[in-house]
Design a protein around this motif. Structure first.
Motif, PDB file in Angstrom:
ATOM      1  N   UNK A  63       0.837  -1.201   0.000  1.00  0.00           N
ATOM      2  CA  UNK A  63       0.000   0.000   0.000  1.00  0.00           C
ATOM      3  C   UNK A  63       0.875   1.256   0.000  1.00  0.00           C
ATOM      4  N   UNK A  64       2.144   1.104  -0.437  1.00  0.00           N
ATOM      5  CA  UNK A  64       3.047   2.258  -0.471  1.00  0.00           C
ATOM      6  C   UNK A  64       2.499   3.332  -1.401  1.00  0.00           C
ATOM      7  N   UNK A  65       2.746   4.550  -1.021  1.00  0.00           N
ATOM      8  CA  UNK A  65       2.339   5.679  -1.851  1.00  0.00           C
ATOM      9  C   UNK A  65       3.163   5.662  -3.144  1.00  0.00           C
ATOM     10  N   UNK A  66       2.511   5.733  -4.300  1.00  0.00           N
ATOM     11  CA  UNK A  66       3.269   5.791  -5.550  1.00  0.00           C
ATOM     12  C   UNK A  66       4.220   6.990  -5.557  1.00  0.00           C
ATOM     13  N   UNK A  67       5.391   6.808  -6.178  1.00  0.00           N
ATOM     14  CA  UNK A  67       6.406   7.872  -6.159  1.00  0.00           C
ATOM     15  C   UNK A  67       5.971   9.105  -6.947  1.00  0.00           C
ATOM     16  N   UNK A  68       4.987   8.953  -7.825  1.00  0.00           N
ATOM     17  CA  UNK A  68       4.518  10.096  -8.610  1.00  0.00           C
ATOM     18  C   UNK A  68       3.133  10.565  -8.148  1.00  0.00           C
ATOM     19  N   UNK A  69       2.869  10.429  -6.858  1.00  0.00           N
ATOM     20  CA  UNK A  69       1.589  10.864  -6.295  1.00  0.00           C
ATOM     21  C   UNK A  69       1.831  11.544  -4.951  1.00  0.00           C
ATOM     22  N   UNK A  70       0.838  12.263  -4.496  1.00  0.00           N
ATOM     23  CA  UNK A  70       0.882  12.855  -3.158  1.00  0.00           C
ATOM     24  C   UNK A  70      -0.097  12.075  -2.298  1.00  0.00           C
ATOM     25  N   UNK A  71       0.383  11.633  -1.158  1.00  0.00           N
ATOM     26  CA  UNK A  71      -0.442  10.802  -0.294  1.00  0.00           C
ATOM     27  C   UNK A  71      -0.453  11.358   1.127  1.00  0.00           C
ATOM     28  N   UNK A  72      -1.537  11.107   1.828  1.00  0.00           N
ATOM     29  CA  UNK A  72      -1.643  11.486   3.228  1.00  0.00           C
ATOM     30  C   UNK A  72      -0.886  10.474   4.082  1.00  0.00           C
ATOM     31  N   UNK A  73      -0.853   9.239   3.625  1.00  0.00           N
ATOM     32  CA  UNK A  73      -0.222   8.143   4.358  1.00  0.00           C
ATOM     33  C   UNK A  73       0.834   7.500   3.460  1.00  0.00           C
ATOM     34  N   UNK A  74       2.009   7.207   3.993  1.00  0.00           N
ATOM     35  CA  UNK A  74       3.096   6.627   3.196  1.00  0.00           C
ATOM     36  C   UNK A  74       2.790   5.200   2.760  1.00  0.00           C
ATOM     37  N   UNK A  75       1.919   4.507   3.496  1.00  0.00           N
ATOM     38  CA  UNK A  75       1.613   3.120   3.167  1.00  0.00           C
ATOM     39  C   UNK A  75       2.693   2.193   3.678  1.00  0.00           C
ATOM     40  N   UNK A  76       2.572   0.921   3.332  1.00  0.00           N
ATOM     41  CA  UNK A  76       3.565  -0.039   3.789  1.00  0.00           C
ATOM     42  C   UNK A  76       3.668  -1.209   2.826  1.00  0.00           C
ATOM     43  N   UNK A  77       4.783  -1.896   2.934  1.00  0.00           N
ATOM     44  CA  UNK A  77       5.046  -3.108   2.162  1.00  0.00           C
ATOM     45  C   UNK A  77       5.255  -4.229   3.171  1.00  0.00           C
ATOM     46  N   UNK A  78       4.442  -5.279   3.064  1.00  0.00           N
ATOM     47  CA  UNK A  78       4.522  -6.416   3.982  1.00  0.00           C
ATOM     48  C   UNK A  78       4.792  -7.667   3.156  1.00  0.00           C
ATOM     49  N   UNK A  79       5.833  -8.406   3.556  1.00  0.00           N
ATOM     50  CA  UNK A  79       6.245  -9.584   2.803  1.00  0.00           C
ATOM     51  C   UNK A  79       6.213 -10.811   3.709  1.00  0.00           C
ATOM     52  N   UNK A  80       5.478 -11.832   3.281  1.00  0.00           N
ATOM     53  CA  UNK A  80       5.525 -13.109   3.996  1.00  0.00           C
ATOM     54  C   UNK A  80       6.914 -13.694   3.753  1.00  0.00           C
ATOM     55  N   UNK A  81       7.610 -13.989   4.825  1.00  0.00           N
ATOM     56  CA  UNK A  81       9.008 -14.409   4.749  1.00  0.00           C
ATOM     57  C   UNK A  81       9.224 -15.687   5.546  1.00  0.00           C
ATOM     58  N   UNK A  82       9.871 -16.663   4.917  1.00  0.00           N
ATOM     59  CA  UNK A  82      10.256 -17.889   5.633  1.00  0.00           C
ATOM     60  C   UNK A  82      11.661 -17.680   6.183  1.00  0.00           C
ATOM     61  N   UNK A  83      11.839 -18.043   7.442  1.00  0.00           N
ATOM     62  CA  UNK A  83      13.125 -17.879   8.112  1.00  0.00           C
ATOM     63  C   UNK A  83      13.592 -19.257   8.560  1.00  0.00           C
ATOM     64  N   UNK A  84      14.761 -19.676   8.083  1.00  0.00           N
ATOM     65  CA  UNK A  84      15.305 -20.994   8.400  1.00  0.00           C
ATOM     66  C   UNK A  84      16.579 -20.868   9.219  1.00  0.00           C
ATOM     67  N   UNK A  85      16.605 -21.566  10.341  1.00  0.00           N
ATOM     68  CA  UNK A  85      17.798 -21.646  11.171  1.00  0.00           C
ATOM     69  C   UNK A  85      18.193 -23.100  11.317  1.00  0.00           C
ATOM     70  N   UNK A  86      19.230 -23.348  12.055  1.00  0.00           N
ATOM     71  CA  UNK A  86      19.701 -24.720  12.266  1.00  0.00           C
ATOM     72  C   UNK A  86      18.664 -25.479  13.099  1.00  0.00           C
ATOM     73  N   UNK A  87      17.906 -26.337  12.440  1.00  0.00           N
ATOM     74  CA  UNK A  87      16.925 -27.172  13.129  1.00  0.00           C
ATOM     75  C   UNK A  87      15.568 -26.536  13.362  1.00  0.00           C
TER      76      UNK A  87
END
Length: 141
Positions: A63-87
């Motif tokens: 929902x990030x604000x497009x770089x060529x627009x004016x927005x009241x809210x900056x928005x955000x980018x949320x990424x589902x991320x898998x995190x793997x450690x030892x075991x």
């Protein structure tokens, strides 16, 4: 004599069974060769961050604000991320610019590209994500 042979056979069986159950620390279980920390990676590409491996799975929200627009809210980018450690393995929704901690490890999503524009929708294969070890960031806030 038969008792001795039986005892030795039982001991040998027990030893081999115990040897099969020995837990050996393992490396993160990922598909593909992880790229280096700080490298922008596409969805599905693992990247090594300190001693763990993170893999962006899908964009949950952009929902990030497009770089060529004016927005009241900056928005955000949320990424589902898998995190793997030892075991272990964890999956989390990580927001751009924020840290996520699990299993005494801290990951930070520091960049998401390309920037949004009003002219064009970003296709999933166009995204690139940059992760870093967030421990330093947490310690110095």
């Amino acid at each position: 004599m038969t008792t001795t042979r039986t005892a030795l056979a039982a001991l040998a069986l027990a030893s081999s069974t115990l040897a099969a159950c020995v837990v050996v620390p393992d490396a993160p279980n990922v598909i593909g060769t992880p790229w280096n920390e700080g490298t922008p990676v596409p969805l599905g590409q693992p990247v090594k961050v300190a001693d763990i491996v993170v893999t962006p799975i899908r964009v949950v929200e952009d929902s990030r604000c497009p770089i060529n627009a004016r927005c009241v809210w900056a928005g955000r980018l949320v990424v589902e991320t898998r995190i793997d450690g030892a075991g272990w393995r964890d999956t989390a929704n990580i927001t751009l610019g924020e840290t996520y901690g699990t299993h005494e490890k801290v990951v930070r999503l520091i960049a998401g590209e390309p920037n949004k524009t009003t002219q064009e929708e970003i296709k999933p294969d166009q995204y690139r994500f940059t992760y870093e070890d967030g421990a330093w960031y947490v310690e110095n806030q």
